[in-house]
Design an enzyme around this catalytic site. Sequence first.
Site, mmCIF file in Angstrom:
data_model
loop_
_atom_site.group_PDB
_atom_site.id
_atom_site.type_symbol
_atom_site.label_atom_id
_atom_site.label_comp_id
_atom_site.label_asym_id
_atom_site.label_seq_id
_atom_site.Cartn_x
_atom_site.Cartn_y
_atom_site.Cartn_z
ATOM 1 C CG HIS A 1 -1.434 -1.113 1.341
ATOM 2 N ND1 HIS A 1 -2.469 -1.315 -0.276
ATOM 3 C CD2 HIS A 1 -2.338 -1.883 1.744
ATOM 4 C CE1 HIS A 1 -3.417 -2.519 0.501
ATOM 5 N NE2 HIS A 1 -3.822 -2.661 1.639
ATOM 6 C CG HIS B 1 -8.037 -0.486 2.698
ATOM 7 N ND1 HIS B 1 -8.494 -1.649 3.770
ATOM 8 C CD2 HIS B 1 -6.443 -1.689 2.100
ATOM 9 C CE1 HIS B 1 -7.309 -2.643 3.606
ATOM 10 N NE2 HIS B 1 -6.707 -2.541 3.343
ATOM 11 C CD GLU C 1 -7.771 -3.663 0.086
ATOM 12 O OE1 GLU C 1 -6.998 -3.785 -0.807
ATOM 13 O OE2 GLU C 1 -8.236 -4.923 0.520
HETATM 14 C C1 GLA Z 1 -5.025 -5.884 2.027
HETATM 15 C C2 GLA Z 1 -4.365 -6.581 2.648
HETATM 16 C C3 GLA Z 1 -4.239 -7.210 3.524
HETATM 17 C C4 GLA Z 1 -3.856 -6.911 4.797
HETATM 18 C C5 GLA Z 1 -4.722 -5.350 4.479
HETATM 19 C C6 GLA Z 1 -4.216 -4.762 5.384
HETATM 20 O O1 GLA Z 1 -6.379 -5.951 2.186
HETATM 21 O O2 GLA Z 1 -4.199 -6.995 1.237
HETATM 22 O O3 GLA Z 1 -3.753 -8.759 3.338
HETATM 23 O O4 GLA Z 1 -2.535 -6.283 4.408
HETATM 24 O O5 GLA Z 1 -4.554 -4.809 2.919
HETATM 25 O O6 GLA Z 1 -4.599 -5.475 6.716
#
Ligand code: GLA
Length: 375
Positions: free
Chosen positions: A137, A209, A340
């Site tokens: 991210h 998110h 997402e």
């Molecule tokens: C995303 C990732 C997960 C996790 C979340 C935050 O969705 O794919 O593995 O890291 O963010 O916790």
Amino acid sequence: MKKQVLSILLPAIVLLTACGTHQNADTKANQYSVTEKPFGTLENEAVTKYTLTSPTGMQVSIINYGATVTSIMVPGKDKTMGDVILGFDTLPGYLQKTNPYIGAIVGRYGNRIAKGKFELDKHAYQLTLNDHGNTLHGGIRGLDKVIWTATRMPGDSSLQLTYTSPDGDQGFPGNLKVQVIYTVTSGNGLQIDYTATTDKATPINLTNHCYFNLSGGKEPTILNHEIMIQAAKYTAVDSLLIPTGQLPDVKGTPMDFSSPKLVGKDISLVKGGYDHNWVLSRNTKGLEKIATVYDAGSGRVMDVLTTEPGLQFYTGNFLDSTLTGKYGWVYAQHAALCLETQHFPDGPNQPSFPNTILKPGETYTHSTRYQFSVK
Ligand code: GLA
């Protein structure tokens, strides 16, 4: 007296009715509203909470820290309004080190880049590492952890957020100008329109998110939500969730959501729970419905429409009851799910995946809408 007033007003009323369409459009537009409230300060910068209300009463709150959506209020089948996303009441809640990107815009590159490395125009780049030796991210201080500039837009149905990530930020090349516009629609939708430009070629993959639980606080987990994902394949990953490059078929596996299925039905067969990118089976290039979530208890339905080629379906596997959010809700494992919309993880290192490199002179665009209804 009354008669007199009426005789003066009547022609005006007739005139207004005759001007039909224009008048109606204005009246409707006037039913959108935005309110602003202080939400704290960070490094001497003000954080503000904006609440957008639609003509049908849908309310979406957004803060300019991380361009984060902090609540989405929509009706259930009994017409009760419920908040369908996780979040915190105060800024310190969002600033907690363990906040797993709740409600935020993530980037510059949502999801993972293997070892935080990629090569562009014969130049090797190294990003900050924040996930078991990989970049997740956007790195240590991604777009979820910065203060954006928020601007209200004419008509009061939208909020614009902008941020310029400087050349070299987290190791990414180029000054990247990002704009996100959140819009509440009259039909209980929240649309997110992303655009970005750069002055050097750079990878980009922006997403939101939000953690959804359509029960509005009635159900501690989403295991009884039903979900459909319009996809025949997914990106296979290694133990650190880095794509192997293979795109297995979902058919006959626990990854098959091509027709509606309870989230909890096969989850125990997937090590750690769902946290994968589905390769969307798209019929158009435009905003297209690619997933639907349904909570039978509240009757709430959420359709996800997007222009993106992929969808990370994450079932809140790392939530572990250590975070308590608004309304005192404790975020246990699987308390909520994320959808997402995105390009595929590790795109810059996987030549067969859809392109994730933005070049100077081009404009990155991405639109996603979360559309709510009841049945
Ligand atoms: C995303 C990732 C997960 C996790 C979340 C935050 O969705 O794919 O593995 O890291 O963010 O916790």
